[in-house]
Enzyme design. Structure first.
Site, PDB file in Angstrom:
ATOM      1  N   HIS A   2      -1.288  -2.080   5.306  1.00 40.76           N
ATOM      2  CA  HIS A   2      -0.339  -1.287   6.094  1.00 40.76           C
ATOM      3  C   HIS A   2       0.850  -0.846   5.259  1.00 40.76           C
ATOM      4  O   HIS A   2       1.441   0.208   5.509  1.00 40.76           O
ATOM      5  CB  HIS A   2       0.127  -2.095   7.315  1.00 40.76           C
ATOM      6  CG  HIS A   2      -0.896  -2.117   8.411  1.00 40.76           C
ATOM      7  ND1 HIS A   2      -0.598  -1.903   9.731  1.00 40.76           N
ATOM      8  CD2 HIS A   2      -2.228  -2.300   8.363  1.00 40.76           C
ATOM      9  CE1 HIS A   2      -1.708  -1.964  10.455  1.00 40.76           C
ATOM     10  NE2 HIS A   2      -2.704  -2.218   9.650  1.00 40.76           N
ATOM     11  N   ASP A   3       1.213  -1.643   4.265  1.00 39.55           N
ATOM     12  CA  ASP A   3       2.305  -1.228   3.388  1.00 39.55           C
ATOM     13  C   ASP A   3       1.872  -0.043   2.534  1.00 39.55           C
ATOM     14  O   ASP A   3       2.541   0.994   2.502  1.00 39.55           O
ATOM     15  CB  ASP A   3       2.755  -2.393   2.498  1.00 39.55           C
ATOM     16  CG  ASP A   3       3.944  -2.014   1.637  1.00 39.55           C
ATOM     17  OD1 ASP A   3       4.801  -1.243   2.128  1.00 39.55           O
ATOM     18  OD2 ASP A   3       4.035  -2.471   0.488  1.00 39.55           O
ATOM     19  N   SER A  60       7.884  -1.310   2.044  1.00 38.09           N
ATOM     20  CA  SER A  60       8.650  -0.658   3.121  1.00 38.09           C
ATOM     21  C   SER A  60       8.270  -1.228   4.486  1.00 38.09           C
ATOM     22  O   SER A  60       9.068  -1.205   5.420  1.00 38.09           O
ATOM     23  CB  SER A  60       8.441   0.862   3.105  1.00 38.09           C
ATOM     24  OG  SER A  60       7.071   1.172   3.153  1.00 38.09           O
TER      25      SER A  60
END
Ligand code: HEM
Ligand SMILES: *[C@@H]1O[C@H](CO)[C@@H](O)[C@H](O)[C@H]1NC(C)=O
Ligand SMILES: *[C@@H]1O[C@H](CO)[C@@H](O)[C@H](O)[C@H]1NC(C)=O
Ligand SMILES: CC(=O)N[C@H]1CO[C@H](CO)[C@@H](O)[C@@H]1O
Length: 326
Positions: free
Chosen positions: A65-66, A75
């Site tokens: 997912h990053d 983030s």
């Protein structure tokens, strides 16, 4: 232009191209600044994993997912007081807190070593921790490229168009992975991450109830497995209910995931689609038949995943606290 200068130009261009690709990342990036970083992270991950086994899938999903949203720059870990950062997006609300906690603990361990304080990015710690949980769960170990900086921006809105949905068709999955330079082989290999971990019932309930808005079951689903899922996830199930993604060896990182797909026992529609489609079925069969081939493909794909959207120079920083920009 003379042909000689043309060749020279072409050579310079090629060199720049190669350098621009991932020259920033190096396996021994912290050799001088924090030489023991790998063993420090490993030890922290081992301790966390002993306390909380779900650390392994939680961390592995977190890096995905990053990297898919604004690149591998941690983030996803940034918190906002007004609930507008990546992890506030509904897709991320299902990210298990133990993935975040693993990185925070490993970062604290690194920072407690005097010379290493504030020298290692959160993004790199996440990359190392992911490698470690995969290996500790029985999967391959590999050299992790390092040298990512942490990003300063994280927005809820950026998540929507960058993460795949479990009901995506193969073409949509392929498109999204291709937009990050990942091939169909990478897609099939990385989906093997679903050999560990859990899914909430809501992510596949359409497959066992109301498939295609009729009161039927997804016909690509093995019927005994569908019945079991209906038992584990009744219609009025608590929304927090989860089931294992690999029903046979749910905690072991192996190629059982692909064997499950061959039997119609892929949990998400996006999993089973890899076997339904001719374009990817051969790969599923190959990975199911030979764990070594799967591991090699997984490592190669993870390395490519880890190169997405790398920040260097003034594009990023080494965050002191992984949940806040400096
Ligand atoms: C191919 C497209 C993908 C889709 C549509 C997808 C979707 C999902 C969904 C819906 C869940 C369940 C979330 C929940 O209900 O809590 C999940 C879990 C998970 N995904 Fe994926 N995923 C994909 C690819 C990947 C990749 C590339 C990785 C890592 C390399 C990954 C790693 C994981 C892991 C480890 C879990 C279990 C998380 C846990 O137990 O905490 N997935 N995925
Ligand atoms: C939320 O807070 C961030 C800083 O943490 C700020 O940049 C952003 O503009 C804020 N968004 C809204 C909608 O207030
Ligand atoms: C699996 O693949 C590896 C690498 O290609 C090969 O060396 C090995 O013999 C294969 N194993 C089996 C059981 O086919
Ligand atoms: C519902 C929720 O908040 N889920 C996760 C979102 O991300 C944070 C990261 O700090 C996790 O702790 C939550 O469990």
């Amino acid at each position: 232009m003379s042909s000689q200068s043309l060749i020279l130009h072409a050579e310079v261009f090629l060199l720049l191209l190669i350098a621009g690709c991932h020259a920033q990342l190096r396996v021994d990036y912290y050799r001088n600044t924090c030489p023991n970083v790998e063993s420090i992270v490993r030890r922290a991950v081992e301790m966390k994993l002993q306390q909380t086994p779900v650390t392994a899938p939680a961390t592995l999903r977190l890096i995905f997912h990053d990297c898919f949203v604004r690149g591998c720059d941690a983030s996803v870990m940034l918190a906002s007081t007004n609930h507008t950062s990546e992890k506030d997006n509904p897709i991320n609300l299902s990210l298990a807190g133990d993935g975040f906690d693993t990185v925070i603990k490993a970062k604290a361990a690194v920072d407690s070593v005097p010379g290493c304080q504030n020298k290692v990015s959160c993004a790199d710690i996440l990359a190392m921790a992911t490698r470690d949980v995969v290996a500790l769960a029985g999967g391959p170990s590999y050299a992790v490229e390092l040298g990512r900086l942490d990003g300063r921006v994280s927005t809820k809105a950026s998540v929507r168009h960058h993460l795949p949905h479990p009901d995506f068709k193969l073409e949509q999955l392929n498109q999204m992975f291709a937009s990050h330079g990942l091939t169909l082989t990478d897609l099939v290999a990385l989906s093997g991450a679903h050999t560990i971990g859990f899914s909430h019932c809501s992510q596949f309930s359409k497959r066992i109830y109301n498939f295609k808005s009729k009161k039927s079951i997804d016909h690509t689903l093995n019927s005994a497995y569908a019945e079991k899922l209906q038992q584990d996830c009744p219609k009025n199930a608590d929304p927090r209910t989860v089931v294992e993604m690999d029903l046979i060896t749910p905690r072991i990182f192996d190629n059982q995931y692909y064997k499950n797909l061959q039997q119609g026992k892929g949990l998400l529609a996006s999993d089973q689609a890899l076997f339904t489609h001719k374009r990817t079925r051969d790969l599923v069969n190959l990975f199911a038949s030979n764990n070594t081939v799967f591991e090699t493909a997984f490592v190669s794909a993870m390395t490519k995943l880890g190169r997405i959207g790398i920040k260097t120079g003034n594009q990023g920083e080494i965050r002191r606290d992984c949940s806040m920009v400096n």
